[in-house]
Design a protein around this motif. Structure first.
Motif, PDB file in Angstrom:
ATOM      1  N   SER A  81       5.622 -36.706  27.410  1.00 55.76           N
ATOM      2  CA  SER A  81       6.708 -36.651  26.372  1.00 55.76           C
ATOM      3  C   SER A  81       7.729 -35.705  26.679  1.00 55.76           C
ATOM      4  O   SER A  81       7.500 -35.106  27.659  1.00 55.76           O
ATOM      5  N   ASN A  82       8.729 -36.293  26.222  1.00 59.32           N
ATOM      6  CA  ASN A  82      10.177 -35.520  26.592  1.00 59.32           C
ATOM      7  C   ASN A  82      10.575 -35.045  25.104  1.00 59.32           C
ATOM      8  O   ASN A  82      10.972 -36.102  24.545  1.00 59.32           O
ATOM      9  N   THR A  83      10.588 -33.902  24.970  1.00 61.54           N
ATOM     10  CA  THR A  83      10.817 -33.488  23.431  1.00 61.54           C
ATOM     11  C   THR A  83      11.917 -32.210  23.438  1.00 61.54           C
ATOM     12  O   THR A  83      11.976 -31.564  24.232  1.00 61.54           O
ATOM     13  N   THR A  84      13.098 -32.393  22.422  1.00 64.89           N
ATOM     14  CA  THR A  84      13.887 -31.479  21.915  1.00 64.89           C
ATOM     15  C   THR A  84      13.433 -30.567  20.880  1.00 64.89           C
ATOM     16  O   THR A  84      12.973 -31.045  19.965  1.00 64.89           O
ATOM     17  N   PHE A  85      13.301 -29.302  21.178  1.00 62.24           N
ATOM     18  CA  PHE A  85      13.070 -28.308  20.165  1.00 62.24           C
ATOM     19  C   PHE A  85      14.125 -27.556  19.622  1.00 62.24           C
ATOM     20  O   PHE A  85      15.023 -27.284  20.294  1.00 62.24           O
TER      21      PHE A  85
END
Length: 810
Positions: free
Chosen positions: A344-348
């Motif tokens: 996964s590549n996630t923006t928080f």
């Protein structure tokens, strides 16, 4: 483990010597059926024609053979009664002939059978050729998977999406009547892998039937809240060389293949097979989190791409030996591996009620789990005159590796690493499963069955956590969160059943006693936790045949669901940077009381069944979530009370038109859970339902279309609510070369409507999650049947076993 193995080998060897040294008079003269198969036009012998003996009552297979160079065949069987002889050869019309085998009769000669080219027509014997998709027996439902070709390119999980009583969510999680705690068997035998792993490992193309046993008898292991899913794999019982191969290919890096070859002679049956499959499921995840600490609300929202990858392979081989007609000895082995990966590549976006300015950063997560496994099985079967008087023994030794790793890396907007964590779990396990079972008729009404069964397992588990040092660029071990555990468990059971029929009334009564010993030792703290316990499990099954093809069935069973090893580990284990878990060594097993009442009615080619069920679970185990620290969720396990499920399952099999077969199923149940946690009630109640409508359209003799729409309603648990969704699957099957080659194009989630949307809420946190995968999912599967392929009689035509193309015979 060695002690039990030696005991089993001693018993096995003793029985072998006893049975090979003494002949059983009742099996020295099996019934023989012989004849010759010729070509109608030329009267020339047909070599390698397939001759199959079927029971006239249900068209199930008894035995079979292929013709020799002169066209002669010989079939042997221990059964008497009314049969149908089916003769097939590629390019020729099948021939059916009714025969009767009377008790005490000598060899039955059917004479010359002449096959005409398939363009000619003839009157056939009335035969049960098209089975309903679901068959009901006194203690189970049998789903004939050959009718579910919309899932042929997938695995057992894909097939289960079209099976009554089963629900599969978008992420491949399987539940049986709304409960995810069930047992998986493969050909009535336990599997090395966990339930969901086993289902992911089995190619759909290798499945013959699926048996759904929601109220198992005392013969079966009572583990699992919801019941048993038994996967019956394809087998070949005709003589000679035969096999089947599949190749599948799909969008988004999906492909695989499998092969099964079988050679059977009068005294031996050899098989070898293998499979490889790779699946990639890209998708998107959106989450919204709130947690409450010290009068402050912490917010953490995220969105990004997520990929689920699965890769598996296995090879298997075995041999069966038939020293006498009534004795079978077998030895087989399987070696394989599996890996699952989540990327996964996630923006928080993170803020608090006191500091509303959002901090934005990204996270890269790489999670993987897998390892190799192997198993060795040995079996012995002795028939005493007929199929109802039998002794069988089974032994399995296995080893399984189970390594898991997750790496979470947080980066700021410039790409610099702010924080990174690596968590690992490693744990090999090995064990023994054994079973001894004996059954026999007592008189013309009663039969009995009794046996012993057990399983022994030992495993080790090393848990380690590493924090990333931004100054050195290295991961450093965190001793406080690293633990070594040894786990051992043995369960031994004795069981007995009495069954019979009194006119139209059928019954089966059973009782099973189980002894459980469990030992868990924490090597770093020198703590240990033990259990010594006896449990008892009664079962009752009844049936009553009413006039005009009506039938009533009722049953009761008591079951158990024991907590898994990692449910009991009393320390913190980091799953990833935002989730930790802690086991509970004081947790008790769940005890389940299950009642069912069913009604079936057949009318022509159509049928209807209605099942009512009530399930009560004591010591209900729930995964409890709470805040561990800022934006980190702790998961643990507690016995929270009792839950109840009261429902009705309806199935309607219809043939509205000659070319249209339909199957409509619905499951409707009221679910409630009553309990307390930390002196706070979390009683919940919901009405949950699902509807599935499977349709097969026979466009031509070689072209079929399948359409499967389904809807799943919202449902609730103690802390979680899941939203409902609609999904539609479709498939097109085309026969290319009769009895040899066909292709299936399948499209899953045709309208991209499947999703997993949930809300989880506790006293100090809230979580919303939405997962969607990339769809439609498109796969192409090609099937090739290998069946005595050879030039024949100079006609330029390839001779083959024409019946091997029939689904369900392999």
């Amino acid at each position: 483990m060695i002690r039990y193995t030696l005991i089993f080998v001693f018993i096995f060897a003793s029985l072998l010597v006893q049975n090979l040294g003494a002949q059983n008079p009742s099996t020295q003269n099996p019934y023989k059926i012989s004849g010759r198969v010729l070509e109608k036009e030329s009267d020339k012998p047909l070599e390698y024609a397939t001759v199959t003996l079927l029971r006239q009552s249900d068209s199930s297979m008894v035995s079979g053979a292929t013709t020799n160079l002169r066209g002669d065949f010989l079939i042997q069987t221990n059964e008497s009664g009314d049969f149908i002889l089916r003769i097939g050869f590629i390019g020729y019309a099948r021939h059916y002939e009714e025969i009767q085998v009377a008790p005490g009769s000598e060899e039955i000669q059917v004479g010359e059978i002449k096959l005409a080219l398939s363009a000619e027509t003839f009157d056939e014997v009335n035969i049960v050729a098209n089975r309903h998709g679901v068959e009901y027996k006194i203690d189970k439902k049998v789903v004939h998977v050959s009718e579910q070709f919309s899932a042929i390119s997938g695995n057992a999980v894909d097939v289960l999406e079209n099976v009554p009583s089963i629900q599969v969510d978008i992420e491949g999680n399987v539940s049986l009547r709304g409960n995810s705690n069930f047992t998986v068997l493969i050909d009535d035998r336990p599997t090395v892998l966990d339930a969901n792993e086993a289902l992911q490992q089995i190619p759909a193309s290798m499945i013959e039937d699926i048996e759904i046993i929601t109220n198992p008898s005392a013969k079966y292991d009572p583990e699992g809240t919801a019941g048993i899913i038994n996967i019956v794999t394809k087998k070949k019982r005709l003589t000679g060389l035969n096999g089947i191969a599949h190749l599948n290919l799909g969008l988004d890096d999906k492909y695989g293949s499998d092969l099964l070859l079988n050679y059977r002679s009068e005294k031996f049956n050899l098989f070898v097979g293998g499979d490889y499959n790779k699946r990639n499921y890209p998708g998107n995840v959106e989450e919204k989190n709130r947690s409450y600490q010290h009068d402050t609300t912490f917010y953490l929202n995220s969105d990004g791409g997520y990929q689920r990858k699965r890769e598996s392979y296995s090879a298997r081989a075995g041999v069966e030996w038939f020293p006498r007609e009534n004795i079978t000895l077998s030895l087989s082995g399987r070696y394989g591996g599996r890996s699952m990966e989540g990327l996964s590549n996630t923006t928080f976006r993170e803020w608090t009620s006191l500091e509303p300015v959002k901090r934005i950063y990204s996270s890269d997560e790489d999670w993987n789990r897998g390892g190799d496994f192997y198993s060795i099985r040995s079996e012995y079967t002795h028939l005493f005159g007929d199929r109802e008087h039998k002794l069988d023994m089974h032994l399995m030794l296995y080893n399984r590796e189970g390594d898991e790793e997750s790496i979470n890396t947080l980066r700021d907007t410039t790409g610099e690493i702010n924080n990174s964590q690596r968590s690992t779990e490693a744990g090999p396990s090995q064990g023994v499963h054994y079973r001894l079972n004996y059954k026999r008729p007592l008189n013309s009404i009663l039969k009995m069955e009794a046996g012993a069964q057990g399983r022994i397992r030992k495993s080790e588990e090393d848990n380690h956590v590493y924090y990333y040092n931004t100054a050195t660029g290295n991961y450093e071990l965190q001793e406080a969160f690293s633990h070594d555990v040894q786990y051992s468990r043995s369960i031994h059971a004795l069981y007995g059943l009495v069954m019979g029929e009194l006119g139209d009334f059928g019954f089966q009564l059973g009782l099973r006693g189980e002894y459980t010993f469990r030992h868990i030792e924490l090597l770093d703290t020198k703590e240990d936790f033990n259990i010594n316990r006896w449990d008892y499990f009664p079962t009752v099954h009844t049936s009553y045949k009413l006039p005009n093809d009506n039938q009533l069935m009722a049953s009761y069973s008591r079951r158990i669901d024991r907590p898994r090893g990692w449910y009991l580990e009393p320390f913190i284990t980091w799953s990833d940077a935002y989730n930790v878990r802690r086991g509970n060594p004081g947790i008790q097993p769940e005890y389940i009381d299950s009642w069912e009442l069913g009604y079936q009615k057949s009318f022509g080619d159509n049928s209807i069944s209605i099942e009512g069920y009530y399930r009560k679970t004591k010591n209900r185990i729930e995964r409890i979530r709470s805040v561990y620290e800022e934006n980190i969720i702790l998961r643990t396990f507690e016995n929270v009370g009792t839950d109840y499920a009261l429902g009705t399952e309806v199935m309607l099999n219809l043939v509205p038109l000659k070319w249209w077969e339909a199957n409509l199923t619905g499951n409707f149940y009221d679910y409630r859970v009553e309990g307390q946690l930390n002196d706070v009630s979390f009683d919940k109640r919901s009405f949950t339902w699902s509807v599935r409508w499977n349709n097969i359209l026979n466009i031509t003799k070689k072209t079929r279309i399948q359409l499967n729409p389904a809807y799943h309603s919202p449902e609730v648990e103690a802390q979680e609510k899941e939203e409902g969704y609609f999904v539609m699957h479709a498939a097109l099957r085309q026969v290319i070369f009769e009895e040899h080659l066909n292709a299936t194009l399948q499209v899953r989630d045709v309208f991209s409507t499947a999703k997993h949307e949930s809300e989880i809420e506790g006293a100090d946190f809230y979580n919303y999650r939405l997962y969607t995968h990339k769809s439609p999912i498109v796969m192409l599967n090609v099937t090739w049947r290998i069946n005595n392929y050879r030039e024949n009689n100079g006609r330029g035509m390839n001779g083959a076993n024409g019946d091997f193309g029939g689904e369900g015979e392999m």
